[in-house]
Design a protein around this motif. Sequence first.
Motif, PDB file in Angstrom:
ATOM      1  N   GLY A 417       0.779  -1.240   0.000  1.00  0.00           N
ATOM      2  CA  GLY A 417       0.000   0.000   0.000  1.00  0.00           C
ATOM      3  C   GLY A 417       0.806   1.284   0.000  1.00  0.00           C
ATOM      4  O   GLY A 417       0.277   2.345   0.324  1.00  0.00           O
ATOM      5  N   LEU A 418       2.091   1.202  -0.364  1.00  0.00           N
ATOM      6  CA  LEU A 418       2.919   2.414  -0.395  1.00  0.00           C
ATOM      7  C   LEU A 418       2.808   3.102  -1.758  1.00  0.00           C
ATOM      8  O   LEU A 418       2.380   2.510  -2.751  1.00  0.00           O
ATOM      9  N   GLN A 419       3.221   4.368  -1.794  1.00  0.00           N
ATOM     10  CA  GLN A 419       3.264   5.114  -3.048  1.00  0.00           C
ATOM     11  C   GLN A 419       4.443   4.617  -3.901  1.00  0.00           C
ATOM     12  O   GLN A 419       5.435   4.111  -3.360  1.00  0.00           O
ATOM     13  N   PRO A 420       4.366   4.748  -5.242  1.00  0.00           N
ATOM     14  CA  PRO A 420       5.503   4.343  -6.086  1.00  0.00           C
ATOM     15  C   PRO A 420       6.795   5.028  -5.641  1.00  0.00           C
ATOM     16  O   PRO A 420       6.818   6.243  -5.427  1.00  0.00           O
ATOM     17  N   GLY A 421       7.836   4.249  -5.463  1.00  0.00           N
ATOM     18  CA  GLY A 421       9.146   4.787  -5.084  1.00  0.00           C
ATOM     19  C   GLY A 421       9.340   4.987  -3.591  1.00  0.00           C
ATOM     20  O   GLY A 421      10.484   5.124  -3.125  1.00  0.00           O
ATOM     21  N   GLN A 422       8.265   4.975  -2.810  1.00  0.00           N
ATOM     22  CA  GLN A 422       8.372   5.249  -1.369  1.00  0.00           C
ATOM     23  C   GLN A 422       9.221   4.184  -0.653  1.00  0.00           C
ATOM     24  O   GLN A 422      10.119   4.511   0.120  1.00  0.00           O
ATOM     25  N   GLY A 423       8.946   2.909  -0.938  1.00  0.00           N
ATOM     26  CA  GLY A 423       9.693   1.822  -0.306  1.00  0.00           C
ATOM     27  C   GLY A 423      11.161   1.835  -0.697  1.00  0.00           C
ATOM     28  O   GLY A 423      12.041   1.631   0.152  1.00  0.00           O
ATOM     29  N   GLU A 424      11.421   2.105  -1.969  1.00  0.00           N
ATOM     30  CA  GLU A 424      12.810   2.125  -2.452  1.00  0.00           C
ATOM     31  C   GLU A 424      13.597   3.267  -1.822  1.00  0.00           C
ATOM     32  O   GLU A 424      14.768   3.100  -1.459  1.00  0.00           O
ATOM     33  N   GLN A 425      12.943   4.434  -1.681  1.00  0.00           N
ATOM     34  CA  GLN A 425      13.616   5.585  -1.038  1.00  0.00           C
ATOM     35  C   GLN A 425      13.964   5.258   0.412  1.00  0.00           C
ATOM     36  O   GLN A 425      15.063   5.574   0.890  1.00  0.00           O
ATOM     37  N   LEU A 426      13.034   4.630   1.120  1.00  0.00           N
ATOM     38  CA  LEU A 426      13.282   4.264   2.517  1.00  0.00           C
ATOM     39  C   LEU A 426      14.412   3.251   2.621  1.00  0.00           C
ATOM     40  O   LEU A 426      15.269   3.355   3.498  1.00  0.00           O
ATOM     41  N   THR A 427      14.429   2.276   1.699  1.00  0.00           N
ATOM     42  CA  THR A 427      15.478   1.245   1.721  1.00  0.00           C
ATOM     43  C   THR A 427      16.854   1.872   1.509  1.00  0.00           C
ATOM     44  O   THR A 427      17.825   1.502   2.170  1.00  0.00           O
ATOM     45  N   ALA A 428      16.926   2.823   0.585  1.00  0.00           N
ATOM     46  CA  ALA A 428      18.212   3.486   0.299  1.00  0.00           C
ATOM     47  C   ALA A 428      18.684   4.315   1.492  1.00  0.00           C
ATOM     48  O   ALA A 428      19.877   4.331   1.819  1.00  0.00           O
ATOM     49  N   ALA A 429      17.747   4.991   2.152  1.00  0.00           N
ATOM     50  CA  ALA A 429      18.115   5.891   3.260  1.00  0.00           C
ATOM     51  C   ALA A 429      18.318   5.132   4.565  1.00  0.00           C
ATOM     52  O   ALA A 429      19.135   5.520   5.407  1.00  0.00           O
ATOM     53  N   GLU A 430      17.555   4.045   4.753  1.00  0.00           N
ATOM     54  CA  GLU A 430      17.531   3.355   6.052  1.00  0.00           C
ATOM     55  C   GLU A 430      17.240   1.870   5.820  1.00  0.00           C
ATOM     56  O   GLU A 430      16.091   1.443   5.848  1.00  0.00           O
ATOM     57  N   PRO A 431      18.280   1.066   5.611  1.00  0.00           N
ATOM     58  CA  PRO A 431      18.078  -0.340   5.227  1.00  0.00           C
ATOM     59  C   PRO A 431      17.186  -1.143   6.192  1.00  0.00           C
ATOM     60  O   PRO A 431      16.525  -2.089   5.772  1.00  0.00           O
ATOM     61  N   SER A 432      17.126  -0.764   7.469  1.00  0.00           N
ATOM     62  CA  SER A 432      16.338  -1.553   8.436  1.00  0.00           C
ATOM     63  C   SER A 432      14.948  -0.963   8.697  1.00  0.00           C
ATOM     64  O   SER A 432      14.318  -1.291   9.697  1.00  0.00           O
TER      65      SER A 432
END
Length: 448
Positions: A417-432
Amino acid sequence: MLETGPSECCGRRTCLGACPGSFAYLTIKDRIPQILTKVIDTLHRHKSEFFEKHGEEGMEAEKKAISLLSKLRNELQTDKPIVPFVEKFADTDIWNQYLEYQQSLLNESNGKPSWFQSPWLFVECYMYRRIHEAIIQSPPIDDFDVFKESKDQNFFESQESVIALCTHLQQLTRTIDDLEENQLKNEFFKLLQISLWGNKCDLSISGGESSSQKTDVLNSLEDLKPFILVNDLEQLWSLLSKYKKAGGSTPLVRVDIVLDNSGFELVTDLVLADFFLSSKLATEIHFHGKTIPWFVSDTTIRDFNWLIEQVKSCNHKWMSKCGADWGKYLKMGRWIYHDHIFWTLPHEYCAMPQVAPDLYAELQKAHLILFKGDLNYRKLTGDRKWEFTVPFHQALNGFHPAPLCSIRTLKAEIQVGLQPGQGEQLTAAEPSWLTGGKYGVFQFDGPL
């Protein structure tokens, strides 16, 4: 009534424990053995209590339980096959049929389900059910809750936060009839956010170590808002305020809360439930807890009643008033507690209509169901490796007994249910970001 046929839903690949470096792998490799060691230590420390209550028989029971749990720990650490349950209990047959179902999935490769080669959700549930089996195989200590101490400690260590929350609720309810609609909505959102962040207090994630609430969440809500990744609170308000405005045409408005942790989180849920009644957004609240000790800190009927009694007997004016009110709600039937063995089975919730049709029918009576916490989220979504952008409704796989909302801080590698790119941005900034409990969601599924 439970149907014992192995019913499961179709969907994406589930999270396995065999992937080194994954949260599932680290859970099975490190966290679960740590929890088992603490359980064994707890039994050992209560040896004299068992002797005082039951004499030599109590001492022998303690030794037997520890022997069974040590064997369990060894099976896990050496990746032995998953074995069926032997002790007759209400859910033994359905568990063993589920084990056969897992075996059938591996038949093509001639493998056997083992600790690291099985779905993570299944293995975690299986481990807690095996702990329960070790205890019920060891009478006369077969009613001993190995997690009681840590649950109680979480409540006592959160005392200041509990007092602050109860004081806030009592001051709010004294003026609640004078609040304008927008003010009432803001207070509703505030208590929902407190219930969300209360979900951080999870002893299964901390390996049974203390995870009490020592800061005043009320004063932190604004700072925490950016960490809410999906916020469907407006839909919740829209749904409940519609019923309230309907007045006499909907005389009964029922909200069900599927509970997660005891201790501080349960207090936040009871405060929210109290507000539902005093604000007239609901007329009765149904709570759903676990039938057996589960995932270290999950709420059982004993935890539920014990906590209300503790709040009631506190020497703080507003805290004891809350406890007295909550006791009255239970006596009046405005608060109703249920438990059902389905909540401690390994099945995902889309299987509920087939596996536990009585529970599904009960949930269908609700106008809104709140599912608290991470384990409920994993079972709602089948613990599958969904893409982050998959809609919540799709991930539910047809599970929709009534409008529902997941209130969860993230502690597992699954989020939809996330916006496009939201999960990827979080992964790049904060892997955990998926597993640290820092982020939260309010995800609603129902008529808009």
